[in-house]
Scaffold this motif. Sequence first.
Motif, PDB file in Angstrom:
ATOM      1  N   GLY A  40       0.808  -1.212   0.000  1.00 39.48           N
ATOM      2  CA  GLY A  40       0.000   0.000   0.000  1.00 39.48           C
ATOM      3  C   GLY A  40       0.843   1.264   0.000  1.00 39.48           C
ATOM      4  O   GLY A  40       2.042   1.237   0.285  1.00 39.48           O
ATOM      5  N   GLU A  41       0.196   2.381  -0.323  1.00 43.90           N
ATOM      6  CA  GLU A  41       0.906   3.662  -0.422  1.00 43.90           C
ATOM      7  C   GLU A  41       0.472   4.670   0.637  1.00 43.90           C
ATOM      8  O   GLU A  41       1.006   5.783   0.690  1.00 43.90           O
ATOM      9  CB  GLU A  41       0.665   4.275  -1.803  1.00 43.90           C
ATOM     10  N   THR A  42      -0.496   4.328   1.452  1.00 46.50           N
ATOM     11  CA  THR A  42      -1.022   5.291   2.413  1.00 46.50           C
ATOM     12  C   THR A  42      -0.105   5.426   3.626  1.00 46.50           C
ATOM     13  O   THR A  42       0.621   4.490   3.989  1.00 46.50           O
ATOM     14  CB  THR A  42      -2.412   4.865   2.908  1.00 46.50           C
ATOM     15  N   ASP A  43      -0.152   6.613   4.239  1.00 49.00           N
ATOM     16  CA  ASP A  43       0.610   6.844   5.469  1.00 49.00           C
ATOM     17  C   ASP A  43      -0.108   6.291   6.685  1.00 49.00           C
ATOM     18  O   ASP A  43       0.487   6.162   7.754  1.00 49.00           O
ATOM     19  CB  ASP A  43       0.833   8.343   5.679  1.00 49.00           C
ATOM     20  N   GLU A  44      -1.392   5.991   6.537  1.00 54.60           N
ATOM     21  CA  GLU A  44      -2.205   5.463   7.654  1.00 54.60           C
ATOM     22  C   GLU A  44      -3.136   4.392   7.134  1.00 54.60           C
ATOM     23  O   GLU A  44      -3.754   4.548   6.084  1.00 54.60           O
ATOM     24  CB  GLU A  44      -3.019   6.598   8.289  1.00 54.60           C
ATOM     25  N   GLU A  45      -3.219   3.291   7.844  1.00 50.28           N
ATOM     26  CA  GLU A  45      -4.137   2.225   7.434  1.00 50.28           C
ATOM     27  C   GLU A  45      -4.469   1.347   8.637  1.00 50.28           C
ATOM     28  O   GLU A  45      -3.571   0.935   9.380  1.00 50.28           O
ATOM     29  CB  GLU A  45      -3.513   1.375   6.322  1.00 50.28           C
ATOM     30  N   LEU A  46      -5.756   1.094   8.817  1.00 46.11           N
ATOM     31  CA  LEU A  46      -6.203   0.175   9.859  1.00 46.11           C
ATOM     32  C   LEU A  46      -6.493  -1.164   9.210  1.00 46.11           C
ATOM     33  O   LEU A  46      -7.290  -1.250   8.274  1.00 46.11           O
ATOM     34  CB  LEU A  46      -7.464   0.706  10.539  1.00 46.11           C
ATOM     35  N   ILE A  47      -5.832  -2.198   9.680  1.00 44.01           N
ATOM     36  CA  ILE A  47      -6.009  -3.543   9.127  1.00 44.01           C
ATOM     37  C   ILE A  47      -6.815  -4.350  10.134  1.00 44.01           C
ATOM     38  O   ILE A  47      -6.434  -4.471  11.307  1.00 44.01           O
ATOM     39  CB  ILE A  47      -4.654  -4.227   8.858  1.00 44.01           C
TER      40      ILE A  47
END
Length: 220
Positions: A40-47
């Motif tokens: 992924g490329e996002t600075d923030e991600e909830l998995i």
Amino acid sequence: MLLTRLQGLISGIYDVSVAHDVYDFLVTDRGHLPAAVREGETDEELIVAQPAAGDHDGEVGMSLYLDPALLERLALADPMVRLHDGNVADYWTALEGVSHFLYLAWNAGHDRPVSLLELEMQAEVDKYVASYWLMREQWPDRFPAELLSLLFERTRIDSRLARGRESMYRAASHYAEKFCRRLEQSLRDARGESSGAVLAELRRFYRLTNARKKAHIEGL
């Protein structure tokens, strides 16, 4: 630690608590994420990992990814000390991650499902509310009238990062903007004070289901 302070800020506004600290779920190395989201490329991600079908005793598993460079920048320009043009974008990214974590954990603790629309809508509201409270502490004689414009008029959805969910993000922003515009009027009427009536409204809203939140906003 910044994320713990952000968790405390949001928790205090809404009068909610969870058993865990956000740092217990923080991942800053994409190599440690599941393969499906590792690139992924996002600075923030909830998995989020849901229990297997039919496993009624299973627990929801989650990890919060935040880019380490983002956290380093915030350590050098702490928004809890001074929020300004140079750190507000990073602040909102980190705040969104903490908002996602707290809202999902609180609802999971009450056996309540959460839709992606609801998660994103609440995060947008949290950005406005937490920023307002922080700016009122830092500049008590100034009303942060620019917040609505910065959050809802000057931001754009990145189609690369939205992954085909642009309509959902637009809907979340629409509902959050309408609620926050009404909230701003209440805050102005309170003459900048953190009145009990405003806090009560926020706490009721936080506890509504997704359908009731949308109905509440549409009735404003």
